[in-house]
Scaffold this active site. Structure first.
Site, PDB file in Angstrom:
ATOM      1  N   PHE A 139       0.817  -1.219   0.056  1.00 51.13           N
ATOM      2  CA  PHE A 139       0.112  -0.123  -0.150  1.00 51.13           C
ATOM      3  C   PHE A 139       0.943   1.102   0.144  1.00 51.13           C
ATOM      4  O   PHE A 139       0.546   2.279  -0.749  1.00 51.13           O
ATOM      5  CB  PHE A 139      -1.038  -0.127   1.159  1.00 51.13           C
ATOM      6  CG  PHE A 139      -2.188  -0.734   1.194  1.00 51.13           C
ATOM      7  CD1 PHE A 139      -2.482  -1.092  -0.083  1.00 51.13           C
ATOM      8  CD2 PHE A 139      -3.131  -0.671   2.197  1.00 51.13           C
ATOM      9  CE1 PHE A 139      -3.750  -1.867  -0.309  1.00 51.13           C
ATOM     10  CE2 PHE A 139      -4.534  -1.556   1.819  1.00 51.13           C
ATOM     11  CZ  PHE A 139      -4.603  -1.950   0.673  1.00 51.13           C
ATOM     12  N   ILE A 146      -3.919 -10.479   2.626  1.00 53.55           N
ATOM     13  CA  ILE A 146      -5.261 -11.006   2.077  1.00 53.55           C
ATOM     14  C   ILE A 146      -5.139 -12.147   0.961  1.00 53.55           C
ATOM     15  O   ILE A 146      -5.929 -12.583   0.086  1.00 53.55           O
ATOM     16  CB  ILE A 146      -6.217 -10.027   1.775  1.00 53.55           C
ATOM     17  CG1 ILE A 146      -5.589  -9.033   0.839  1.00 53.55           C
ATOM     18  CG2 ILE A 146      -6.596  -9.356   2.876  1.00 53.55           C
ATOM     19  CD1 ILE A 146      -6.429  -7.993   0.236  1.00 53.55           C
ATOM     20  N   ASP A 147      -3.589 -12.449   0.642  1.00 55.94           N
ATOM     21  CA  ASP A 147      -3.318 -13.080  -0.538  1.00 55.94           C
ATOM     22  C   ASP A 147      -3.272 -14.573  -0.511  1.00 55.94           C
ATOM     23  O   ASP A 147      -3.145 -15.289  -1.740  1.00 55.94           O
ATOM     24  CB  ASP A 147      -2.019 -12.422  -1.450  1.00 55.94           C
ATOM     25  CG  ASP A 147      -1.030 -12.594  -0.128  1.00 55.94           C
ATOM     26  OD1 ASP A 147      -0.780 -13.395   0.611  1.00 55.94           O
ATOM     27  OD2 ASP A 147       0.132 -11.635  -0.238  1.00 55.94           O
ATOM     28  N   HIS A 204      -7.068  -9.469   8.350  1.00 58.05           N
ATOM     29  CA  HIS A 204      -7.827  -8.787   7.622  1.00 58.05           C
ATOM     30  C   HIS A 204      -8.597  -9.519   6.357  1.00 58.05           C
ATOM     31  O   HIS A 204      -9.002  -8.925   5.320  1.00 58.05           O
ATOM     32  CB  HIS A 204      -6.809  -7.694   6.824  1.00 58.05           C
ATOM     33  CG  HIS A 204      -6.371  -6.717   7.611  1.00 58.05           C
ATOM     34  ND1 HIS A 204      -5.251  -5.710   7.178  1.00 58.05           N
ATOM     35  CD2 HIS A 204      -6.756  -6.237   9.025  1.00 58.05           C
ATOM     36  CE1 HIS A 204      -5.243  -4.999   8.225  1.00 58.05           C
ATOM     37  NE2 HIS A 204      -5.997  -5.277   9.257  1.00 58.05           N
ATOM     38  N   CYS A 220     -21.293 -13.232   1.703  1.00 57.47           N
ATOM     39  CA  CYS A 220     -22.675 -12.425   1.760  1.00 57.47           C
ATOM     40  C   CYS A 220     -22.626 -11.681   3.356  1.00 57.47           C
ATOM     41  O   CYS A 220     -22.271 -12.233   4.238  1.00 57.47           O
ATOM     42  CB  CYS A 220     -23.819 -13.287   1.675  1.00 57.47           C
ATOM     43  SG  CYS A 220     -25.573 -12.208   2.147  1.00 57.47           S
TER      44      CYS A 220
HETATM   45  P1  NAD Z   1       2.194  -1.415   3.990  1.00 60.60           P
HETATM   46  O1  NAD Z   1       2.127  -0.966   2.709  1.00 60.60           O
HETATM   47  O2  NAD Z   1       1.655  -0.077   4.962  1.00 60.60           O
HETATM   48  O3  NAD Z   1       3.554  -1.364   4.384  1.00 60.60           O
HETATM   49  C1  NAD Z   1       4.560  -2.423   4.012  1.00 60.60           C
HETATM   50  C2  NAD Z   1       5.805  -2.160   4.444  1.00 60.60           C
HETATM   51  O4  NAD Z   1       6.852  -3.174   3.871  1.00 60.60           O
HETATM   52  C3  NAD Z   1       6.554  -0.739   3.746  1.00 60.60           C
HETATM   53  O5  NAD Z   1       6.869  -0.105   5.077  1.00 60.60           O
HETATM   54  C4  NAD Z   1       7.760  -1.168   2.890  1.00 60.60           C
HETATM   55  O6  NAD Z   1       8.606  -0.614   3.017  1.00 60.60           O
HETATM   56  C5  NAD Z   1       7.968  -2.504   3.306  1.00 60.60           C
HETATM   57  N1  NAD Z   1       8.439  -3.451   2.312  1.00 60.60           N
HETATM   58  C6  NAD Z   1       7.978  -3.377   1.196  1.00 60.60           C
HETATM   59  N2  NAD Z   1       8.434  -4.567   0.306  1.00 60.60           N
HETATM   60  C7  NAD Z   1       9.412  -5.137   1.116  1.00 60.60           C
HETATM   61  C8  NAD Z   1      10.503  -6.107   0.791  1.00 60.60           C
HETATM   62  N3  NAD Z   1      10.465  -6.663  -0.105  1.00 60.60           N
HETATM   63  N4  NAD Z   1      11.320  -6.230   1.959  1.00 60.60           N
HETATM   64  C9  NAD Z   1      11.185  -5.615   3.215  1.00 60.60           C
HETATM   65  N5  NAD Z   1      10.124  -4.556   3.070  1.00 60.60           N
HETATM   66  C10 NAD Z   1       9.532  -4.290   2.364  1.00 60.60           C
HETATM   67  O7  NAD Z   1       1.482  -2.727   4.277  1.00 60.60           O
HETATM   68  P2  NAD Z   1       0.687  -3.142   5.804  1.00 60.60           P
HETATM   69  O8  NAD Z   1       1.529  -2.562   6.989  1.00 60.60           O
HETATM   70  O9  NAD Z   1       0.665  -4.537   5.578  1.00 60.60           O
HETATM   71  O10 NAD Z   1      -0.564  -2.496   5.674  1.00 60.60           O
HETATM   72  C11 NAD Z   1      -1.275  -2.515   4.444  1.00 60.60           C
HETATM   73  C12 NAD Z   1      -2.410  -3.351   4.654  1.00 60.60           C
HETATM   74  O11 NAD Z   1      -2.603  -3.507   3.071  1.00 60.60           O
HETATM   75  C13 NAD Z   1      -2.626  -4.609   5.063  1.00 60.60           C
HETATM   76  O12 NAD Z   1      -3.525  -4.431   6.048  1.00 60.60           O
HETATM   77  C14 NAD Z   1      -3.246  -5.633   4.069  1.00 60.60           C
HETATM   78  O13 NAD Z   1      -4.570  -6.037   4.268  1.00 60.60           O
HETATM   79  C15 NAD Z   1      -3.413  -4.943   2.675  1.00 60.60           C
HETATM   80  N6  NAD Z   1      -2.696  -5.093   1.679  1.00 60.60           N
HETATM   81  C16 NAD Z   1      -2.425  -6.678   1.365  1.00 60.60           C
HETATM   82  C17 NAD Z   1      -1.622  -7.268   0.392  1.00 60.60           C
HETATM   83  C18 NAD Z   1      -1.467  -8.485   0.115  1.00 60.60           C
HETATM   84  O14 NAD Z   1      -2.253  -9.348   0.659  1.00 60.60           O
HETATM   85  N7  NAD Z   1      -0.162  -8.927  -0.349  1.00 60.60           N
HETATM   86  C19 NAD Z   1      -1.108  -6.177  -0.476  1.00 60.60           C
HETATM   87  C20 NAD Z   1      -1.371  -4.795  -0.341  1.00 60.60           C
HETATM   88  C21 NAD Z   1      -2.040  -4.579   0.775  1.00 60.60           C
HETATM   89 ZN    ZN Z   2     -26.832 -14.244   1.667  1.00 57.40          ZN
END
Ligand code: NAD
Ligand code: ZN
Length: 250
Positions: A36, A104-105, A122, A130
């Site tokens: 994100f 969520i992946d 999440h 539903c």
């Molecule tokens: P965020 O995007 O806020 O933070 C991700 C952090 O990871 C950042 O600080 C970034 O610098 C670091 N980062 C990214 N790639 C990296 C790597 N390869 N090595 C080391 N550090 C790395 O994400 P969050 O704190 O998880 O919060 C965002 C919300 O987004 C979550 O609640 C989630 O539900 C949702 N989300 C999920 C997915 C998924 O399921 N893959 C993807 C995007 C967002």
């Molecule tokens: Zn229903």
């Protein structure tokens, strides 16, 4: 990638009996799923849709499905990376007792961590439910209904509003995963945060809880987080290379 910080983490794992991992979107960027908050992350393109707006507005529900289908292919084609596989190995070795994730992946399960060890705070975007009767609906069904004319899917059992099984901003946290996450956190002697910016509650709460309960705290993230000063060890590096080296997987 040998470095003294990585070797320090190796030793912390050797010395620990109950390791709990806490993962965020950062563990899946190396699988091609944008996070994100990084540059190029999802929020540079979209404003998040609040749950109240989703419920109140048909157009918001339509927009939410549009976004889901626009990113679905990336999510479905993504495969696990060394970070996911390292955690799976730690579980196999009996070190990792639980894995709390904001993701969520479904990639932790795909890497071989059993469902009962993965705590999804999440929800999961690989299916929908539903909001009235909780019936499960598949994404490919929703996609078919949405079609070209963007018909919003409604529950075939009760006519209720269907939503991906994820927790949006403004939606209450799921009770059972929250309870299990707390239990696991309080049971941990080593708590490792991987790829979370630690800015969204309750993400921010668990590392603090672990630390206050006497666990060692490690934070692995590309960039600093607000909780680095609390941690016993901070590694500012890529998760895949770090965990691949520390656990000996690739
Ligand atoms: P965020 O995007 O806020 O933070 C991700 C952090 O990871 C950042 O600080 C970034 O610098 C670091 N980062 C990214 N790639 C990296 C790597 N390869 N090595 C080391 N550090 C790395 O994400 P969050 O704190 O998880 O919060 C965002 C919300 O987004 C979550 O609640 C989630 O539900 C949702 N989300 C999920 C997915 C998924 O399921 N893959 C993807 C995007 C967002
Ligand atoms: Zn229903």
């Amino acid at each position: 990638m040998p470095s003294s910080a990585n070797d320090e983490l190796k030793q912390l794992i050797v010395d620990a009996n109950k390791v709990v991992a806490f993962t965020g979107a950062g563990i899946s960027t190396e699988s091609g799923i944008p996070d994100f908050r990084s540059p190029g992350g999802i929020w540079t393109k979209y404003q998040p849709i609040d749950f109240r707006d989703f419920m109140a507005s048909e157009e918001m529900r339509r927009e939410s499905w549009r976004r889901k289908f626009a990113t679905d292919e990336t999510m479905r084609q993504a495969t696990t990376n060394a970070g996911h596989r390292a955690l799976a190995r730690l579980h196999e070795d009996g070190k990792l007792t639980a894995l709390i994730t904001q993701n969520i992946d479904g990639l932790h399960q795909a890497s071989g961590v059993p469902d009962d060890a993965v705590i999804e705070l999440h929800g999961n975007s690989t299916y929908a439910t539903c909001l009235d009767c909780s019936a499960r609906h598949e994404i490919h069904w929703a996609k078919q209904v949405f079609g070209c004319d963007e018909t919003i899917p409604i529950c075939t059992a009760c006519g209720g509003i269907v939503k991906t099984a994820t927790i949006s901003f403004g939606q209450s946290m799921p009770e059972e995963p929250m309870r299990r996450a707390q239990e696991a956190t309080l049971d941990a002697d080593l708590f490792i945060v991987l790829g979370s910016s630690l800015v969204v509650y309750p993400a921010t709460g668990f590392p603090i809880m672990a630390k206050e309960n006497g666990a060692r705290l490690v934070i692995i993230n590309r960039e600093p987080t607000d909780q680095d000063s609390l941690a016993d060890l901070v590694i500012n590096a890529e998760i895949g290379a770090t965990m691949g080296y520390v656990v000996g997987v690739n």
